[in-house]
Write a protein that holds these residues in place. Sequence first.
Motif, short mmCIF file in Angstrom:
data_model
loop_
_atom_site.label_atom_id
_atom_site.label_comp_id
_atom_site.label_asym_id
_atom_site.label_seq_id
_atom_site.Cartn_x
_atom_site.Cartn_y
_atom_site.Cartn_z
N PHE A 1 37.40 40.86 37.06
CA PHE A 1 38.61 40.89 37.88
C PHE A 1 39.71 40.04 37.27
O PHE A 1 40.87 40.47 37.17
N LEU A 2 39.37 38.82 36.85
CA LEU A 2 40.41 37.92 36.32
C LEU A 2 41.02 38.49 35.04
O LEU A 2 42.24 38.41 34.83
N ALA A 3 40.16 39.11 34.21
CA ALA A 3 40.70 39.73 33.00
C ALA A 3 41.65 40.88 33.36
O ALA A 3 42.74 41.02 32.78
N TRP A 4 41.24 41.68 34.31
CA TRP A 4 42.09 42.81 34.75
C TRP A 4 43.39 42.29 35.36
O TRP A 4 44.47 42.79 35.05
N LEU A 5 43.27 41.27 36.21
CA LEU A 5 44.46 40.72 36.87
C LEU A 5 45.50 40.28 35.85
O LEU A 5 46.69 40.59 35.98
N ARG A 6 45.05 39.55 34.84
CA ARG A 6 45.99 38.98 33.88
C ARG A 6 46.47 40.00 32.86
O ARG A 6 47.31 39.66 32.00
N SER A 7 45.97 41.21 32.95
CA SER A 7 46.46 42.27 32.06
C SER A 7 47.73 42.93 32.59
O SER A 7 48.27 43.84 31.96
N GLY A 8 48.19 42.45 33.73
CA GLY A 8 49.40 43.04 34.31
C GLY A 8 50.07 42.03 35.22
O GLY A 8 49.64 40.88 35.32
N PRO A 9 51.13 42.47 35.92
CA PRO A 9 51.82 41.54 36.80
C PRO A 9 50.99 41.22 38.04
O PRO A 9 50.12 41.99 38.43
N GLY A 10 51.27 40.07 38.64
CA GLY A 10 50.57 39.72 39.87
C GLY A 10 50.33 38.24 39.97
O GLY A 10 50.00 37.58 38.99
N SER A 11 50.48 37.74 41.17
CA SER A 11 50.23 36.32 41.45
C SER A 11 48.95 36.21 42.26
O SER A 11 48.77 36.92 43.25
N LEU A 12 48.06 35.33 41.83
CA LEU A 12 46.79 35.13 42.54
C LEU A 12 46.94 33.92 43.45
O LEU A 12 47.12 32.79 42.98
N VAL A 13 46.89 34.16 44.74
CA VAL A 13 47.13 33.11 45.74
C VAL A 13 45.84 32.89 46.53
O VAL A 13 45.40 33.77 47.28
N GLY A 14 45.25 31.74 46.35
CA GLY A 14 43.98 31.45 47.00
C GLY A 14 44.17 30.79 48.36
O GLY A 14 45.06 29.96 48.53
#
Lengths: 268, 268
Positions: free
Chosen positions: A182-195
């Motif tokens: 998931f983290l690899a996929w997330l960082r392959s495009g735009p998006g902010s990860l808010v925990g």
Amino acid sequence: MITDITSPANPVFKSLKALADKKARREQQLFLAEGLRVCTEALATGHVPHTLIFAADAEDHPLTGALVTATLARRGTVLRATRDLLHRLTGKDNPGAVAAAYPIPDTGLAGIDRSAARLWVVAENLKDPGNLGTMLRTCDAVGAGGVILLDQSCDPFSLEAVRASMGGLFTRQVAQASGADFLAWLRSGPGSLVGAALSGSTVDYRSHPFTDPTFLFMGNEQSGLPAPYADACDALVKLPMKGTADSLNVAVATAVLLYAALAQFEPV
Amino acid sequence: MITDITSPANPVFKSLKALADKKARREQQLFLAEGLRVCTEALATGHVPHTLIFAADAEDHPLTGALVTATLARRGTVLRATRDLLHRLTGKDNPGAVAAAYPIPDTGLAGIDRSAARLWVVAENLKDPGNLGTMLRTCDAVGAGGVILLDQSCDPFSLEAVRASMGGLFTRQVAQASGADFLAWLRSGPGSLVGAALSGSTVDYRSHPFTDPTFLFMGNEQSGLPAPYADACDALVKLPMKGTADSLNVAVATAVLLYAALAQFEPV
């Protein structure tokens, strides 16, 4: 062709009933949904039953008719049964007029189009299918894209999850992935990860400027977000906790945060 | 005195196990809570067990010791048992170290001190004890006073409600009343009745100026707030619904509204 069944020993009925178990769902690649309303909403978004079972007393209802027609047109199986058999199938005292088996969709991350929504939910090790279903229902309400399930999360296609989603499972996307993938996929495009976090470098959720797209990262029901995942977030937010308890139900916390983000995206 | 028990046939154990049923709860005027954490938080707010059962392997835990001491000091009954008996009592695969029976408190409206909190939840015909427990948990988190249950609502002292409340049942007030009695009581003092509605003269929840005290009025899971109750409200608020579903889980909707009110009362 519509088949009348009168016995729970009917083999198609047995295969439907077996879908309460994850193993059977995996083998058949089907899951069960119930209720005229949910199945009708599913149909409206292009989900045609693989197998439909309806209560004979509800045959004249136009929505039942539409489901029967759509299922037969796709060469699906249609069973006419008693309410008692519907009760046996769903375990509900007041079973709906219909239940239906649907193909389990692909849940790979590759199927997620992050540009389709401003908000997404990511759940780590989520255990309770009722919570998952409730989160999907809330995602539908706020226009979030869906839920990405990480690690050893519960099965999104259990009867309990489908039921709690109130149709949200058909209108929202669901993905399953390892945290690393998931983290690899997330960082392959735009998006902010808010925990969502209870401690650490957190800010009050109302002070966080939500950006598009935001991936809202929720931890496990018991233990919250593990430190490595919290560290991977772009921001950590917390909800005020004024009482003796130190956490909220995870579906509740998700909803408060999603509505707060929506309020920023779309002010009154 | 601590009594060792080894069999589910033990009469005190049987009376505890019976508390899963509403009839037995009413007869014994007791309800069951479980878990070292919840029972410890209950003790911290003055709730001493009538009967305590603990797993022998957890006897050395200081929190277990504190519960045993407090129970014995009040001449309560204390049972030392196996985890297997705890499992049989609670139905959980991984039962907590303790469970305890507590006196059912008075749930009359007269016991509600409306000045004790800015926010209260009123639930009409609430059916799901999990939803009720979750609402109590959220009430604790936002500092709301508790939940007033109207009409044919579920029993707040069922194992499922107590469990979902995560201790909230001990820190929040619960009342049970008819709608008519509640409305008469409400209008005998200060308070604004704010209904959550899907239609009618509703305003976006963010535009409503919440006042102190606010009674947030939530309808039944299936049918929402009946028209006569909606008419009795000082205001009706709605949440944006952007998807195909027309409603949220009631505990979710309650939480979003409570947090919105709290945000007005206590801005960042």
